[in-house]
Design an enzyme around this catalytic site. Sequence first.
Site, short mmCIF file in Angstrom:
data_model
loop_
_atom_site.label_atom_id
_atom_site.label_comp_id
_atom_site.label_asym_id
_atom_site.label_seq_id
_atom_site.Cartn_x
_atom_site.Cartn_y
_atom_site.Cartn_z
N TYR A 182 50.37 37.86 36.77
CA TYR A 182 48.88 37.73 36.00
C TYR A 182 48.01 37.71 37.39
CZ TYR A 182 50.72 36.69 31.47
OH TYR A 182 51.39 36.49 30.38
N GLU A 183 46.88 38.23 37.10
CA GLU A 183 45.80 38.40 38.22
C GLU A 183 45.32 37.38 38.90
OE1 GLU A 183 43.01 40.66 36.30
OE2 GLU A 183 41.93 39.20 35.31
N SER A 184 45.59 35.97 38.24
CA SER A 184 45.10 34.84 38.78
C SER A 184 46.04 34.50 40.21
CB SER A 184 45.36 33.66 37.71
OG SER A 184 46.66 33.81 37.16
N GLY A 185 47.13 35.15 40.23
CA GLY A 185 47.86 34.87 41.66
C GLY A 185 49.23 34.66 41.16
#
Lengths: 256, 286
Positions: free
Chosen positions: A50-53
């Site tokens: 996920y793009e949150s890391g």
Amino acid sequence: MSDYTANEMMSIAAARALRNDDICFVGIGLPSEAANLARLTHAPGLTLIYESGTLATKPDVLPLSIGDGELCETALTTVSVPEMFRYWLQGGRITVGFLGAAQLDRFGNINTTVIGDYNDPKVRLPGGGGAPEIATSCGEIFIVMRQSDRGFVDKIDFFTSLGHGTGGDDRLRTYGVTTKGPSRLVTDLCIMEPDPETKEFTVTSIHPGVTRTKIEENTGWAVKFADEVAETPHPNAEELEVLRALKARTAAAHSA
Amino acid sequence: MAEFLSLADAIESAISDGDSVAMEGFTHLIPHAAGHEIIRQRRSGLRLIRMTPDIIYDQMIGMGCADRIMYSWGGNPGVGSLHRFRDAIQNGWPGPLEIDEHSHAAMANAYDAGAAGLPCAVFRGYRGAQLAEVNPNIKSINCPFTGEKLAAVPAIRADVAVIHAQKASRNGDVLLEGIVGVQKEAVLGAKRSVVTVEEIVDDFADLPPNAVILPSWTISAITCVPGGAHPSYAHGYYSRDNAFYKAWDEIARDRDGFRAWMQEHVIGGGPEDFARHGKAAGGVAS
């Protein structure tokens, strides 16, 4: 089994597209539901990012946002957002990007920015977020989206994220993008795949009980059907059970 | 060196009308208590920067704090629209709001460039994306070695960065854990910074060697606000209040309802109101 909804069929058909060895960059909402269903059924080795890391996350409930604590707590590791976009996405380490859309055209170009003119829009949508670079940096793109003539349009109002551009080899020729682009579109009615030459999304599989007329009525362009169109296999008992349990856990967690 | 101040003093000393202000936290550790204080102090003309404007900027924009916003995704995650943000852009209420819209990759790279002291960020992005045509802050550059056309955006170097973190030591060093977003880059790229924390501890003696720490000499002011990230969350302290994110949709839907809610909960409130969301319901050391 025939006791299931069109939305369940959509998520299950979308989940089936993911392979056990895929590294998948997951968008929030329907893509997240499908990707986690795949991980909990036929693809336990699937890596979700996920793009949150959060790298290789295994959430027990679906996150409401792209950065719920559940994602970090169950991840192999969590990196900063610049590292996520620079090393992992731009670095070419993702095999599949899984996206949703507000508006989509026949070549898989996506609009999530505005309805109407950019400077004087009828509706301002949330915007691109990670999608513009997910669309070009991942090995290929799967799209999951409910089918309607409002969403599946002849001309999108804004090109947020590149699909196949004007079709054919436009993606490579005009933009120099070497990744495959949208290779599969799963809706609540059918599955579409790009024609090998024109890259126009073409119906290749129709969900049980859905008519061609219904697909045509819910598509804003003159939709084409492949020479051989399959019937999407019904959801099996395991797929339905796992999906329903996942959604029940999620609903309970988010109302707490 | 970081100064330990009250939240009111920290905001008063760090932020002036018209400043560019980056309040970061990618879903996690969003500095909501600091946002409320900025609203109470009636700051205006701010040029806001944030990847995901979220509820915190919906509140600040709806209360007239901002003239401009740089962002890359403007919604209520998993819920829908940000009604105040949209009302400002589409209808100019409570005042016009200029936008500088980007992708996440662009802003993440721009923060990174800001922290690195570069004038711009260069990355492989915006290919076939129409934002590059409508936003003059998106340009391209050719790689001097390969000739590849790459995207370029200005580095983010805010006047003030505002973040929330788990812990500060008495020395004034700050620890972030979990989803760390772009907070380190936002602080290092900014002229001044305000950090709110869940608790203040004696030292960081037992931390693993690669923990994300902002040293005291990179921070202007620290203030202890337990629960200060609510309705977002603080990893290890409290969870994201997803029910509140859903409730916000209704609260912010119309102008009067929004103003009434803000009057009661923000204008008439204070940082101590956040403590009931904190781990120990106010019992943390300071």
